[in-house]
Scaffold this motif. Structure first.
Motif, short mmCIF file in Angstrom:
data_model
loop_
_atom_site.label_atom_id
_atom_site.label_comp_id
_atom_site.label_asym_id
_atom_site.label_seq_id
_atom_site.Cartn_x
_atom_site.Cartn_y
_atom_site.Cartn_z
N ALA A 140 0.86 -1.18 0.00
CA ALA A 140 0.00 0.00 0.00
C ALA A 140 0.90 1.23 0.00
O ALA A 140 2.11 1.12 0.16
N TYR A 141 0.26 2.39 -0.19
CA TYR A 141 1.04 3.62 -0.36
C TYR A 141 0.71 4.63 0.72
O TYR A 141 -0.46 4.84 1.04
N ALA A 142 1.76 5.23 1.26
CA ALA A 142 1.59 6.21 2.33
C ALA A 142 1.80 7.62 1.79
O ALA A 142 2.71 7.87 1.01
N VAL A 143 0.93 8.52 2.22
CA VAL A 143 1.12 9.95 1.96
C VAL A 143 0.94 10.66 3.30
O VAL A 143 -0.01 10.37 4.04
N PHE A 144 1.85 11.55 3.61
CA PHE A 144 1.82 12.23 4.91
C PHE A 144 1.03 13.53 4.83
O PHE A 144 1.09 14.25 3.83
N VAL A 145 0.33 13.79 5.91
CA VAL A 145 -0.35 15.08 6.07
C VAL A 145 0.62 15.96 6.85
O VAL A 145 1.05 15.59 7.96
N ARG A 146 0.97 17.09 6.28
CA ARG A 146 2.03 17.92 6.86
C ARG A 146 1.52 19.30 7.23
O ARG A 146 0.57 19.80 6.63
N SER A 147 2.21 19.88 8.15
CA SER A 147 1.77 21.20 8.62
C SER A 147 2.03 22.27 7.59
O SER A 147 3.13 22.38 7.07
N PRO A 148 1.00 23.08 7.31
CA PRO A 148 1.23 24.24 6.44
C PRO A 148 1.76 25.43 7.24
O PRO A 148 2.08 26.46 6.66
N HIS A 149 1.83 25.27 8.55
CA HIS A 149 2.25 26.38 9.42
C HIS A 149 3.61 26.10 10.03
O HIS A 149 3.97 24.95 10.28
N ALA A 150 4.32 27.17 10.33
CA ALA A 150 5.65 27.03 10.93
C ALA A 150 5.55 26.63 12.40
O ALA A 150 6.44 25.97 12.93
N HIS A 151 4.46 27.01 13.03
CA HIS A 151 4.30 26.71 14.45
C HIS A 151 2.81 26.75 14.76
O HIS A 151 2.16 27.76 14.50
N ALA A 152 2.28 25.69 15.24
CA ALA A 152 0.84 25.66 15.51
C ALA A 152 0.51 24.55 16.49
O ALA A 152 1.21 23.54 16.56
N ARG A 153 -0.55 24.78 17.23
CA ARG A 153 -1.09 23.73 18.09
C ARG A 153 -2.11 22.95 17.26
O ARG A 153 -2.88 23.54 16.49
N VAL A 154 -2.07 21.65 17.42
CA VAL A 154 -3.03 20.82 16.70
C VAL A 154 -4.24 20.65 17.62
O VAL A 154 -4.22 19.85 18.56
N ALA A 155 -5.28 21.45 17.37
CA ALA A 155 -6.45 21.43 18.26
C ALA A 155 -7.24 20.14 18.06
O ALA A 155 -7.71 19.53 19.02
N ALA A 156 -7.37 19.73 16.81
CA ALA A 156 -8.13 18.50 16.52
C ALA A 156 -7.77 18.00 15.14
O ALA A 156 -7.40 18.79 14.26
N ILE A 157 -7.86 16.70 14.96
CA ILE A 157 -7.68 16.11 13.63
C ILE A 157 -8.91 15.26 13.34
O ILE A 157 -9.23 14.36 14.13
N ASP A 158 -9.58 15.55 12.25
CA ASP A 158 -10.75 14.77 11.87
C ASP A 158 -10.38 13.94 10.64
O ASP A 158 -10.16 14.48 9.55
N THR A 159 -10.31 12.64 10.82
CA THR A 159 -9.87 11.76 9.74
C THR A 159 -11.04 11.04 9.06
O THR A 159 -10.83 10.24 8.16
N ALA A 160 -12.25 11.34 9.49
CA ALA A 160 -13.42 10.55 9.03
C ALA A 160 -13.57 10.60 7.51
O ALA A 160 -13.74 9.56 6.86
N ALA A 161 -13.52 11.80 6.95
CA ALA A 161 -13.72 11.92 5.50
C ALA A 161 -12.62 11.19 4.74
O ALA A 161 -12.87 10.53 3.72
N ALA A 162 -11.40 11.30 5.22
CA ALA A 162 -10.29 10.63 4.55
C ALA A 162 -10.45 9.12 4.63
O ALA A 162 -10.22 8.40 3.66
N GLU A 163 -10.87 8.63 5.79
CA GLU A 163 -11.04 7.19 5.97
C GLU A 163 -12.11 6.64 5.05
O GLU A 163 -12.05 5.49 4.60
N ALA A 164 -13.09 7.49 4.74
CA ALA A 164 -14.20 7.04 3.89
C ALA A 164 -13.88 7.16 2.41
O ALA A 164 -14.66 6.73 1.56
N ALA A 165 -12.76 7.77 2.08
CA ALA A 165 -12.44 8.01 0.66
C ALA A 165 -12.08 6.69 -0.02
O ALA A 165 -11.62 5.74 0.63
N PRO A 166 -12.27 6.65 -1.34
CA PRO A 166 -12.01 5.40 -2.08
C PRO A 166 -10.57 4.93 -1.93
O PRO A 166 -9.65 5.75 -2.04
N GLY A 167 -10.41 3.65 -1.68
CA GLY A 167 -9.08 3.05 -1.67
C GLY A 167 -8.29 3.25 -0.39
O GLY A 167 -7.17 2.77 -0.28
N VAL A 168 -8.90 3.93 0.59
CA VAL A 168 -8.13 4.20 1.80
C VAL A 168 -8.15 3.00 2.74
O VAL A 168 -9.21 2.40 2.99
#
Lengths: 795, 168, 269
Positions: free
Chosen positions: A36-64
């Motif tokens: 399988a193939y991995a793609v990383f989700v990376r920060s677009p910001h130089a410094h930020a707190r990660v308040a929340a990550i919602d993976t539901a839509a990604a998990e439901a996407a085709p082939g995930v």
């Protein structure tokens, strides 16, 4: 004398056949069943707190298949990426080591910092889904510039590091230096920026993780310079997998230049994810990701002062450097601006007193670690810029001021005031060879000719020395290394006389498959096609510390010699038995074992045959087989050195700097393959020239965005940017403490080149009142300096 | 939308079904297993992916596979003769140590052959300028330039068998 | 790359109707800008309409004192064309400096001008030479064609067919490339035809522009010396990591002088 394929022969490379026909096997060329193939989700910001990550839509996407974050990582007990070198501050306190989870848990610290991984059936599906991962970012203030990070009101990168200081370190004798400056007739001062660079091996990093549920074995294929080091770091500290259940393979690797020494998050994540999803997981970096996440190089800001007497003799050197570590401590980061930098500040000179202090600083940028030369180009740049500036200020010829201050060959071995003992070197000899080849005497006439065409011509030198063959383990350990820095080799004769050599060194362009085979061929009188050099696989090679710091030949090659010594010693015993002679009567020459004064003789192949078919074998005294392993721990560093002479012509209308000529006279000790050595020098030179004239990694000071994140903005040297080179060396001063007498050549070009180019550029501009310019000397910067100098009132 | 395309790759007909967004380099590497063509950047600048499309060097990362429908493609794997004899340009790279890590090499060789097609007797300056689309981080270009000059000479002497092999 | 529908029409009418019917169509010429843009996911067209199989869009012909270059003619073809080299050598020179050899083998005249990258080379040639662009619907003078950064007068369903270049008496293009991308930081195309001189600048502004003051001076005396002491105003010029507006303003004069020197065969300084 060189044999046709032995030491000293310009043998064309054996590895070239596969590379030239497209049959190399780089990590991304490998495909594992069911991967399988991995793609990383990376920060677009130089410094930020990660308040929340919602993976539901990604998990439901085709082939995930899975979307994983730091939460899953933490739940599985996965550790942070370790740092392999501990530096202590002046006051004895250890450096600050911020946590570095492979997937950021609650805070990201630089643009590109990874927070999640999407694993899917295809790379495009993973990429499509990665865009659906919703991260709720709370942006925090960021700082990217190391000196700005020291300001009172600077943003804090890590709460654990007050004032953003990782360590505040020093080396040398401050009192002696103060005394030297007090009696100086002249002091030359410079403020220097050593630009941040992106290594840019043309093969982007890649990793494939695999898990065998039947055996519990993990395998990682990765584009690495040192698979055993990755196995140790990732197995012991991150994934907690014992070595016998973890295999790391570094197949053909498309260049490293330091950036593939380090253990990276992606390696751990794909290995962990493969076990979690029960399928191999492959990740290949885009170039954009490489720019954001490969460890960068250099990034120093330095104040330096050289004290001289009235005759131009150096009395003392004082250096204060701020080193940007980036957002996290990469694997060997702390050692670079300290033990690989300040220890080289003596250069080739008899400067009696040296004091250096280094503040290492965290910023919201990619981590900074070893890049070709690693600390030594920075030291060479400081010293050689000071030396040329002092010469100009004192009206002394630049070759002459060096001669006056060189450590003479007669004083070797020489203990410098910054902790090293040079074993040998004849620095004046290098200069003597370089000057006529560069036609130094004819320079004035060439400059006059350029002036007639409205051009400014300059010539500049760099006489460099480096500490290579890294490293004596006891010394490295005392200085903070958390590993030994020996190398291993195994020489396995097969029953019919062919040989497999297993080396812990790794070749990613250096040509070990040829040069190491030459050493074996030379020793045993074999043809090269009877010898295979095996490297890059922890399942095949017993152990290894890998390739960096120009160490492969000096340390790995020495281990190979030790293993060959053992093979030969055993073979001699076997031969004595078979020839019915005393062992002391056996004479060995190029794999031929002869009873002195007779024609009774056996070749190594016959002995190997007997060792595996031991019908006529001293079984009481010896085990069957002819297969020996050795570890070699160097007694000292090696000290390659040389002289670079660069000549440039500048078009004052545009600021364009043209490299007219570049001459090099090196001392690498003994040379195994001149073809390969010359190629190493060429490549090194262009990386130094690239820094001097073209390359500059630039972050936006406010947003922390990487502004030079593609080849459209980061200027890589191209064929049309550089000339052909005049490269020469001598072998008159072999290394005194390793069996081959070799010193190393991989980094030399880079170490001297940037200083030589900038010295030439300043020489060309000096007539216009310009004393210093920071790298890179781009047309814009040169033009601006000329314009500023033209409007500046004369001092 | 999946599209079925037919093209000639190294002289052999090939039919595959690909997505519209599949790049020529992906077709070669992932569908045909021709991994000698490399990917070194995502902005079409490094040149590691250079192949010949209808006899002209192109960056296969800047061509859609569907655009190559009906075309003739030559890759590094197709250069050497069936008996393993290297193309004169490959041989020149070997002889002059024009490669180190080998990653840029396939693209460099393919570009060099097209260079010689356009400039059968190139000068050093021409070689350097014409290789602007190919980045190498290892060699400093010195030996690549030597190799291309030498390869050009051999190709002239040999009646340019390489250009023919690559184009046909 | 996002998914899209690919079409390869075999007539201009079919291409146009595909564009009209597409939700968000993109015309594909050489693809040397479009495909990298798609790869970076910076664009998401619903349909990509490849012009490669549309007849009548390639080739270079002479019509009296003019050259007609088909929109799908590659930079390499223009650079190597004996006809172009004999008629407007400066145009061949310019085409030979676009991108790199591989880009020139794919990239096309029509694609370049329709994209109108502010640092592209061709717009300078079209404007300086007073070229006329023919589309499927009309002809447009180059002076009116380029309207802003990545903007032209072209409508969505409009396709460039060819460009008509009048042969100048003297012309030259002088380019100062960006050291990283090799696009023009400043490129100046100078063309002289009888009493008329046109100077067009690319790379320095939002889009190609002319410099009337330089043109007037050169009309009076077509020599680099005529531009001595000319200072181009930096106001409004591009200012980025690679070159400040001041530097670009300065380079415009330097490149203009060099172009005039090359065109007139006299030394630049």
């Amino acid at each position: 004398m060189a044999t046709v394929n032995g030491i000293g022969a310009a043998v064309t490379r054996r590895e070239d056949q596969r590379f030239l026909t497209g049959r190399g096997t780089y990590t991304d060329d490998i495909n594992r069943p069911g991967q399988a193939y991995a793609v990383f989700v990376r920060s677009p910001h130089a410094h930020a707190r990660v308040a929340a990550i919602d993976t539901a839509a990604a998990e439901a996407a085709p082939g995930v298949i899975a979307v994983l974050t730091g939460r899953e990582l933490a739940a599985d007990g996965i550790g942070g990426l370790p740092c392999g070198w501990q530096v202590h501050s002046k006051d004895g306190t250890p450096m600050i080591e911020p946590a570095h989870p492979p997937l950021a848990l609650d805070t990201v610290h630089h643009v590109g910092d990874q927070v999640a991984v999407v694993i899917a059936e295809t790379r495009e599906a993973a990429r499509d889904a990665a865009e659906l991962v919703e991260v709720d970012w709370d942006e925090l203030p960021a700082v990217v510039d190391a000196t700005a990070a020291l300001a009172e009101d600077a943003a804090t990168v890590h709460e654990a590091a007050p004032g953003n200081i990782c360590f505040d370190w020093h080396l040398g004798d401050a009192v002696a230096v103060d005394a030297a400056f007090a009696q100086a007739a002249h002091v030359t001062r410079l403020e220097l920026v050593n630009t941040r660079l992106v290594p840019n091996a043309i093969e982007p990093r890649a990793a494939i993780g695999e898990y065998d549920v039947a055996t519990g074995e993990h395998t990682l294929y990765t584009s690495s310079q040192n698979p055993h080091v990755i196995r140790l770091l990732m197995g012991a500290f991150v994934l907690k997998i014992p070595e016998h259940k973890l295999r790391v393979v570094a197949p053909d690797v498309g260049g490293g230049f330091g950036s593939k020494i380090f253990h990276y998050a992606e390696e751990a994540v794909v290995t962990w994810a493969a076990r979690r999803i029960g399928r191999p997981v492959k990740w290949t970096a885009d170039r954009s990701e490489s720019f954001l996440t490969d460890a960068h190089g250099r990034d120093h800001v330095t104040e330096a002062a050289l004290a001289l007497d009235a005759d131009g003799r150096f009395l003392g050197l004082k250096v204060s450097t701020v080193a940007n570590m980036g957002a996290y401590l990469s694997t060997f980061a702390p050692s670079i601006p300290t033990y690989l930098y300040a220890t080289l500040l003596a250069g080739q000179y008899r400067t009696p007193a040296i004091y250096a202090e280094v503040k290492a600083v965290f910023t919201n940028t990619a981590p900074v670690d070893a890049y070709r030369g690693a600390g030594r180009p920075e030291a060479c740049y400081v010293v050689e810029r000071l030396v040329e500036t002092a010469a100009r200020e004192l009206g002394i010829d630049r070759a002459e001021i060096r001669r006056r201050n060189f450590i003479p060959a007669s004083e070797m071995p020489y203990a410098t005031p910054v902790a090293l003992e040079y074993d040998c070197g004849d620095f004046a000899a290098n200069l003597d060879r370089a000057l006529p080849q560069a036609d130094y005497d004819g320079f004035a006439a060439r400059a006059a000719e350029s002036a007639r065409r409205g051009r400014l011509r300059g010539i500049g030198f760099a006489t460099y020395i480096e500490a290579c063959g890294i490293a004596p383990s006891n010394v490295a350990g005392a200085l903070g290394a958390r590993a030994g820095l020996y190398e291993s080799a195994e020489v396995r004769f097969h029953p019919t006389g062919s040989v497999s050599v297993f080396t812990g060194s790794h070749s990613h362009g250096q040509g070990h498959e040829t040069t190491f085979a030459q050493i074996v061929a030379d020793r045993f009188g074999l043809a090269l096609d009877q010898i295979d050099i095996v490297h890059g696989d922890t399942a095949r090679v017993p152990f290894g510390m890998g390739t960096y710091g120009s160490r492969s030949l000096a340390v790995g090659g020495s281990a190979l010699v030790k293993a060959m010594d053992k093979v030969e010693a055993k073979a001699k015993k076997i031969a004595a038995h078979m020839l019915e002679a005393a062992e002391s009567d056996i004479e060995v020459k190029a794999g031929q074992f002869t009873v002195v004064g007779t024609d009774k003789s056996l070749g190594i192949a016959e002995i190997a045959g007997s060792a595996y078919v031991p019908h006529r074998f001293p079984l009481d005294e010896l085990e069957p087989g002819l297969d020996e392993q050795a570890f070699y721990d160097p007694k000292n560093f090696t000290y390659p050195n040389g002289c670079h002479v660069c000549e440039v012509e500048i078009d004052p209308d545009t600021g364009v700097v043209t490299l007219v000529a570049f001459t090099v006279a090196d001392d690498f000790g003994r040379v195994i393959n001149p073809l390969v050595v010359e190629g190493q020098v060429h490549g090194g030179l262009v990386q130094g020239i690239g820094q001097a004239l073209l390359e500059h990694c630039h972050y936006d000071p406010t947003t922390g965005q990487l502004l030079t994140g593609a080849y459209t903005d980061y200027a890589m040297p191209r064929a049309s940017d550089v000339p052909s080179f005049r490269v020469d060396w001598h072998e008159d001063v072999p290394c005194t403490h390793n069996p081959l007498g070799v010193k190393g050549c991989g980094e030399a070009g880079t170490i001297g080149a940037a200083a030589a180019v900038m010295n030439a550029v300043i020489d060309a501009l000096a007539s216009r009142g310009i004393r210093h310019l920071d790298m890179p000397a781009t047309p814009h910067r040169v033009w601006q300096a000329l314009r500023d100098a033209a409007v500046r009132p004369a001092a | 939308m999946p599209t079925t395309i037919t093209l000639s790759v190294n002289g052999r007909p090939v039919t595959r079904t690909v997505e519209s967004r599949t790049l020529l380099v992906q077709l070669l590497r992932e569908h045909l297993g021709l991994t000698g063509t490399h990917v070194g950047c995502d902005t079409c600048q490094c040149g590691a992916c250079v192949v010949h499309l209808n006899g002209r060097s192109v960056k296969s990362c800047a061509v859609l596979a569907v655009q190559a429908d009906g075309a003739e493609v030559a890759t590094i794997e197709g250069l050497a003769a069936a008996d393993g004899t290297l193309h004169p340009m490959q041989e020149a790279f070997r002889k002059h140590h024009g490669l180190q890590c080998g990653f840029c090499t396939p693209g460099m060789v393919m570009s060099a052959i097209d260079l010689v097609r356009r400039h059968p007797t190139p000068t050093e300056r021409q070689v350097r300028t014409e290789l602007e689309g190919n980045l190498c981080r290892c060699t400093g270009y010195h030996n690549i330039v030597r190799a291309v000059l030498s390869g050009a000479e051999t190709m002239r002497g040999a009646g340019d068998p390489g250009a023919a092999a690559a184009a046909d | 790359m996002y998914a899209f529908e690919y079409h390869r029409p075999t007539s201009l009418d079919e291409a146009v109707s595909l564009m009209v019917n597409a939700e968000d169509g993109a015309l594909l010429a050489g693809g040397q800008t479009l495909i990298p843009t798609l790869k970076q996911r910076l664009a998401q067209p619903s349909d990509v309409i490849d012009l490669a199989a549309v007849p009548g869009l390639t080739g270079i012909t002479q019509d009296g004192n003019e050259l007609i270059v088909g929109a799908m003619t590659t930079h390499a073809e223009v650079a190597a064309s004996d006809l172009v080299r004999a008629t407007i050598p400066a145009l061949a020179e310019l085409a030979g400096q676009v991108g790199d050899a591989q880009v020139r083998n794919r990239g096309t005249l029509g694609g370049s001008i329709a994209n109108n990258d502010p640092a592209a080379d061709y717009p300078a040639a079209l404007v300086a030479l007073g070229a006329v662009i023919k589309t499927n619907r009309r002809t447009v003078a180059a002076d009116d064609f380029f309207t802003g950064m990545f903007e032209t007068v072209l409508d969505t369903e409009e396709v460039v067919v060819s460009v008509r270049f009048p042969k100048p008496q003297r012309a030259a293009y002088c380019k100062f490339p960006n050291p990283a991308s090799r696009y023009a930081i400043v490129g100046v195309f100078v063309a002289r035809n009888g009493p008329t001189v046109r100077v067009a600048v690319t790379g320095a502004g939002q889009s190609v522009f002319r410099l009337p003051e330089l043109e007037a001076r050169l009309a009076a005396r077509f020599s680099p010396d005529a531009l001595a002491n000319v200072m181009v105003a930096a106001d409004g010029l591009n200012d980025d990591l690679h070159a400040s507006a001041d530097y670009r303003a300065h380079l415009i004069t330097v490149m203009a002088k060099r172009a005039v020197a090359a065109a007139s065969g006299s030394p630049a300084d």
